[in-house]
Each structure stands twice: as structure tokens, then as C-alpha cells.
Design an enzyme around this catalytic site. Structure first.
Site, short mmCIF file in Angstrom:
data_model
loop_
_atom_site.label_atom_id
_atom_site.label_comp_id
_atom_site.label_asym_id
_atom_site.label_seq_id
_atom_site.Cartn_x
_atom_site.Cartn_y
_atom_site.Cartn_z
N LYS A 209 0.83 -1.19 0.00
CA LYS A 209 0.00 0.00 0.00
C LYS A 209 0.88 1.26 0.00
CE LYS A 209 -3.54 2.27 2.76
NZ LYS A 209 -4.48 2.19 3.87
N GLU A 215 10.50 -4.58 4.71
CA GLU A 215 10.63 -5.98 4.32
C GLU A 215 10.32 -6.16 2.83
OE1 GLU A 215 8.98 -4.75 6.87
OE2 GLU A 215 9.02 -6.05 8.63
N GLY A 269 -4.93 -1.88 4.96
CA GLY A 269 -4.14 -3.03 4.51
C GLY A 269 -4.84 -4.36 4.79
N ARG A 270 -5.36 -4.52 5.99
CA ARG A 270 -5.97 -5.82 6.36
C ARG A 270 -7.35 -6.00 5.77
NH1 ARG A 270 -4.93 -2.39 10.37
NH2 ARG A 270 -6.59 -1.56 11.68
N GLU A 355 -5.04 -6.63 14.65
CA GLU A 355 -4.52 -5.32 14.25
C GLU A 355 -5.66 -4.28 14.30
OE1 GLU A 355 -0.88 -4.54 11.46
OE2 GLU A 355 -2.66 -4.31 10.21
N HIS A 386 -5.01 -32.95 17.90
CA HIS A 386 -3.93 -33.82 18.38
C HIS A 386 -2.76 -33.01 18.90
CE1 HIS A 386 -5.86 -37.53 17.08
NE2 HIS A 386 -6.38 -36.76 16.12
N LYS A 514 9.10 -0.51 14.15
CA LYS A 514 9.65 -0.17 12.83
C LYS A 514 10.74 0.90 12.97
CE LYS A 514 5.44 -0.80 10.07
NZ LYS A 514 4.48 -0.13 9.18
O1 F6P Z 1 3.01 -2.79 9.80
C1 F6P Z 1 1.67 -3.09 9.65
C2 F6P Z 1 1.19 -2.77 8.28
O2 F6P Z 1 1.11 -1.41 8.11
C3 F6P Z 1 -0.14 -3.45 7.98
O3 F6P Z 1 -1.21 -2.73 8.44
C4 F6P Z 1 -0.06 -3.61 6.51
O4 F6P Z 1 -0.99 -4.54 6.03
C5 F6P Z 1 1.36 -4.06 6.34
O5 F6P Z 1 2.08 -3.29 7.29
C6 F6P Z 1 1.95 -3.87 4.97
O6 F6P Z 1 1.91 -2.54 4.56
P1 F6P Z 1 2.13 -2.13 3.05
O7 F6P Z 1 1.05 -2.75 2.24
O8 F6P Z 1 2.09 -0.64 3.03
O9 F6P Z 1 3.48 -2.65 2.63
#
Ligand code: F6P
Length: 556
Positions: A209, A215, A269-270, A355, A386, A514
């Protein structure tokens, strides 16, 4: 904005008084006294059936919970969300994932006075056109070969939804295409996927987003470097596309914005699996199936928006959860899907729910007066049975369970479906009724055990029961049913957030880590030892050990 603490509301206090009696109830007796309990306590919507009869409540409890929902303004907040009001007030954003799955002529949502339907449907059209070209073999790699592998690089909401849905709907996948997901900044994740793909036939989707997530950007950079060991930079356009709200960063990365699928800041995002973040899904299962997935969610949206609270599935599921969390003190909720392909659903719900509602400050800036989101966890049902179900049956905490069963399998292997459903239904029955000391005694006597041995064993073999659960039935694991189920959980999360009076749509809690990671990354990369006074003794020692290990690895 709520000005009244939840615990000060009349409805909450009435529930507290009611709980003094309800705490004495046993589910076994509730069922014995009310033979039509299932009839009264199940609800159908969008093709799904929710059986909530195995919860420790009765009609009075439900009616008090409905009053609570009304007193907390759930309906008004719901309508504000659907219409595009900026209910995510800490980020000044509307919350309009429901607009992503509404037919163009059924979407009245506006942001800042502008209808959103046209741009949503323009992006859907781009997804349709692109996915048809890739699937049909017209979109080809730099050596002219058809695409065989799709690698989605993204994390959080830009990963969990597409991965979960592509896995759940694998029956519908294109025979030539395989979807891979790289989320972890741990290089093992990317390394393992790169070893399985061919640069000539791979399409990378960089999904973020913000297009700034550390990452994802590092994984995308490394994937691009790997690609450039094979193809040339002018070949990148055939192999890298982006899904983002941030066109500037997308072009800075080197992806042509022609090959960017946009979405908007009013999609959390979620909650983004319905947006262009769902591109891998459309590629894998085809646009028509993706459209059915959206239609299933829309069917649940309509139900949520139109059904009276008393027969509203997400509202009921949310209120049962509030009862379990705030009155029966359940600190966690287990998700138990009885379908192998729903194995990523618990992880998906972890982000969706935790979240959203893992918050301790109300909309008016004061601390909450009750516990909020329970911890969400789980795995496919029979595997959990199990492993950790022992704790659920006889542990000291009461952990409610959401059983999810799918009535029609897509395989034809004899006996398995019956065995699977037998396990699912037996577990919810066992949690509900338990096994008392007399029943255990009778069993052991029938086995001929002497009295002394028998007495010693009885406490260990007794189950209290009275452990609450829901059972959600899907007719089959179709795109429509899956869409409806995800939307159900989204709206359940929404209703609980409204009752707790929190903002379910921001996520400030993930920011601190972060920021600190940036500082530590610089220290790990630097040649000079970091200033120990900048960290506590534990963090400093860990950094020093990592630097030492890296030095040793460099020296061979
Ligand atoms: O760190 C949490 C978050 O902001 C989530 O809410 C989001 O889904 C995820 O990181 C990834 O964010 P992006 O789509 O901006 O890379």
C-alpha cells in the site's frame, strides 16, 4: 464519539447483573431445557449458516446484548462506514473496503463528496484485462515464453489475504500457473522461492500500500537484482508489476506506472484483499471467479447493512464474542477450520482482528474500561485436536472456539469427508457437554476396574464441558462462500470495535518497532561499534553478538 465508558452504560450494567445468574448455567442443562435451541440460535446469511447455540447464553442474554449494540450506536457507525465518512479519524480516512465489492450501480459511497464506484470499477477492468492476457498466454516473458509462476512480494495485508484466498480456492486455479508468496525479510523466504522459478516465465507482483515497507522493498530489490542476472533492464516491464497507492515510489523503484494497479488510502491493509491487492487471486483463479468472490462479500455486506440486529449474522457473532470476552473472561479465541485449504485462515484473522481491535484507548482518547480483542489463534481442526485441544478441553482457561465446516468436498476419496465432519461435530459436542464423574465411573466400571484404581482415575478423566463454541457451515469452499465468510469476520470485528468504542482502522502500535529497527539496522551494518548507552543492556548485547557472528561469517 462515545463520552460514556462502556462499563457505565445501562446495557452493560444490565448484562453484569444478568451474568450473576448466567454464570451458574451449564450448556448441557440449557440444551436439555430447550429442545429447539438450535432452531432459535442459528442464523443464515449469504449462503452461510452460523450455529451459536453452544454458547453460554439464553434469549435474555441476547436481548441485553442487542440493547448494548444499540446503546453503543453500532447501526449509526455502520451506516457512516458504508457512506464514506472518515470514521478512521486518527488518520483522517474513510473506511470503504465494502465499496470494492459493490456492483457499480449499487455503490453510493463517496469520499470528500466524490463517488468512488467509477475508479473502483476502472481498476477492476484493468485487473480483468491483465489477468486474461496472462492466463491466455498473450502476456509473455522477455524470451517469448508464457508466464508460469507468479511471485507476490508483500507483507501483512499485502500478503495474508492473497495467500489465504489462493490456497483456499486452489480448485479453481489455472493449470499452468503457480502462485508463490514472499513476505519475510528473512532471506530464506525469497531464496527458497527463487530456487523454484525461472526468470523467463515469472511475473513478480510487488504489493505494498505504502511502497515503503522495509521488508517488502528489500525483497523486491533482491528479486529485481536476481532477475537482472538473467534479463536486461528493458525486460523488467514484462516481469514486474506493482499494486500500491504510491505511484511516486513505484516509478522510483523502476516499475512503469502503466503496470501499476492502484488502490486508495480508504482501503486498510488488512481489508485490502478485495482491491488490486487481490491481483494474484484474479490471475490464479480467473477474473470471473474473482468477481464471484467479491459478490459473496457483497451479499454479506447487504445482509449486515439491511438485516435487523436480532437476525444479523455479524452482529450476533460479535455480541456472542463480547459476552465471552467481557463477561466470561475469555482471553483468546481459537479458529478451527475443518478444511485443509483453509489452513491460512487463522493467520489471516489474526491480522484482521488483532490489528483492528488490539487497542486500549477509546475514540475519545481515554483508556477502555474493559478488556478488548482476545488473542486469535488456531490451525486446521483435526491437527489442533492432536496438539492443543487438550488445553481447550481440560485447561484452566475457557477458550471459545469457532468451528468452520464445509459440507461439500471437492475430492472424491471415500470416507474422508464423513470422518472430517464427525470430528468437527464431536468436538463441539464434547466441549459443550463434557463428561461428568458419574459417566466416567460407569465407563470404568464397565471395563471392570477395581474401586481404588477407579477413584484415582475419575478426576483425570472428567471433563467439565460448558465450553462455548460457534459452528459456521459453508455449503462448499467456493469463491462466493469464501468471500461471504471473510466479510462476516470483517463486520464482526467492526461491531466489536464499535462496542468497545475504539478505532478499529488505525494501527499505531506497529510503528515503534519499525522506527527502532531502522536504528538497529544502521548499527548492524556500521563498521564502528554502536554506542552502548543508546540501548538497554540486553539489546546492546544482542546487537554485539549479531555483529560478531557476521564478522566471523565474513572471515570464513
Ligand atoms: O506494519 C503493519 C502494516 O502497516 C499493515 O497494516 C499492513 O498490512 C502491512 O504493514 C503492509 O503494509 P504495506 O502494504 O504498506 O506494505
Amino acid at each position: 464519539m462515545h463520552t460514556t465508558a462502556l462499563t457505565d452504560t445501562a446495557a452493560f450494567q444490565a448484562l453484569q447483573a444478568h451474568h450473576a445468574t448466567a454464570a451458574q448455567w451449564h450448556l448441557r442443562d440449557l440444551f436439555a431445557r430447550q429442545p429447539d435451541r438450535f432452531e432459535r440460535m442459528h442464523v443464515r446469511a449469504a449462503g452461510l449458516l452460523l450455529d451459536y447455540s453452544k454458547n453460554r447464553l439464553n434469549a435474555d442474554t441476547l436481548s441485553l446484548l442487542m440493547s448494548l449494540a444499540r446503546e453503543r450506536g453500532v447501526e449509526a457507525l455502520r451506516d457512516a462506514m458504508f457512506s464514506g465518512e472518515k470514521i478512521n479519524f486518527t488518520e483522517q480516512r474513510a473506511v470503504l473496503h465494502t465499496a470494492l465489492r459493490a456492483p457499480a450501480d449499487a455503490c453510493d459511497a463517496q469520499v470528500d463528496g466524490q463517488p468512488v464506484a467509477a475508479e473502483v470499477h476502472a481498476v477492476l477492468e484493468h485487473i480483468r484485462e491483465f489477468s486474461e492476457r496472462v492466463r491466455g498466454g498473450q502476456w509473455r516473458g522477455y524470451t517469448g515464453r508464457e508466464i508460469t509462476d507468479i511471485v507476490n512480494i508483500g507483507i501483512g495485508g499485502s500478503f495474508l489475504g492473497p495467500q489465504m484466498v489462493c490456497t483456499a480456492l486452489r480448485d479453481y486455479r489455472h493449470a499452468r500457473l503457480t502462485a508463490h508468496f514472499v513476505s519475510n525479510v528473512d532471506g530464506h523466504d525469497l531464496d527458497e522461492v527463487l530456487a523454484r522459478i525461472d526468470p523467463e516465465t515469472t511475473l513478480f507482483i510487488v504489493a505494498s500500500k505504502t511502497f515503503t515497507t522495509q521488508e517488502t522493498m528489500l525483497n523486491a530489490k533482491s528479486a529485481r537484482a536476481w532477475f537482472l542476472q538473467h534479463g536486461k533492464s528493458e525486460d523488467l516491464a514484462k516481469h514486474f508489476v506493482a499494486v500500491s497507492t504510491n505511484a511516486k515510489e513505484v516509478s522510483a523503484f523502476g516499475i512503469d506506472t502503466e503496470n501499476m494497479f492502484p488502490f486508495w488510502d480508504w482501503v486498510g491493509g488488512r481489508y485490502s484483499v478485495w482491491s488490486a491487492i487481490g491481483l494474484p487471486i484474479a490471475l490464479l483463479i480467473g477474473y470471473d471467479h474473482f468477481a464471484q468472490f467479491l459478490a459473496g462479500a457483497h451479499a454479506m455486506d447487504r445482509h449486515f447493512r439491511e438485516a435487523p440486529l436480532e437476525s444479523n449474522m455479524p452482529v450476533i457473532q460479535a455480541l456472542v464474542g463480547i459476552w465471552n470476552r467481557n463477561f466470561l473472561d475469555s482471553a483468546s479465541l481459537t479458529i478451527a477450520p475443518y478444511h485443509q485449504w483453509l489452513r491460512f485462515f487463522p493467520a489471516y484473522l489474526q491480522q484482521l482482528d488483532m490489528e483492528s481491535n488490539g487497542k486500549r484507548i477509546t475514540r475519545d482518547g481515554t483508556p477502555v474500561s474493559v478488556e478488548t480483542c482476545p488473542a486469535i489463534w488456531g490451525d486446521v481442526g483435526t491437527n489442533g485436536q492432536h496438539a492443543y485441544f487438550q488445553l481447550l478441553h481440560q485447561g484452566t482457561d475457557i477458550t471459545p472456539i469457532d468451528f468452520i465446516a464445509v459440507l461439500k468436498p471437492s475430492h472424491a476419496i471415500a470416507e474422508h469427508q464423513e470422518a472430517l465432519l464427525a470430528n468437527c461435530f464431536a468436538q463441539s459436542e464434547a466441549f459443550m457437554r463434557g463428561k461428568d464423574a458419574d459417566e466416567v465411573r460407569a465407563d470404568l466400571q464397565a471395563q471392570g476396574l477395581p474401586e481404588a484404581e477407579l477413584a484415582a482415575l475419575i478426576p483425570h478423566k472428567t471433563f467439565d464441558g460448558n465450553r462455548p463454541s460457534n459452528t459456521l457451515l459453508l455449503p462448499e469452499l467456493s469463491p462466493h462462500a469464501l468471500g461471504a465468510m471473510i466479510a462476516l469476520y470483517e463486520h464482526k470485528t467492526f461491531v466489536q470495535g464499535a462496542i468497545w468504542g475504539i478505532n478499529s482502522f488505525d494501527q499505531w502500535g506497529v510503528e515503534l518497532g519499525k522506527v527502532l529497527a531502522k536504528t538497529i539496522l544502521a548499527e548492524l551494518k556500521s563498521d564502528t561499534a554502536p554506542d552502548a548507552s543508546r540501548h538497554d543492556a540486553s539489546t546492546s548485547a544482542l546487537i554485539a553478538l549479531a555483529r560478531e557472528a557476521a564478522r566471523a561469517a565474513q572471515q570464513g
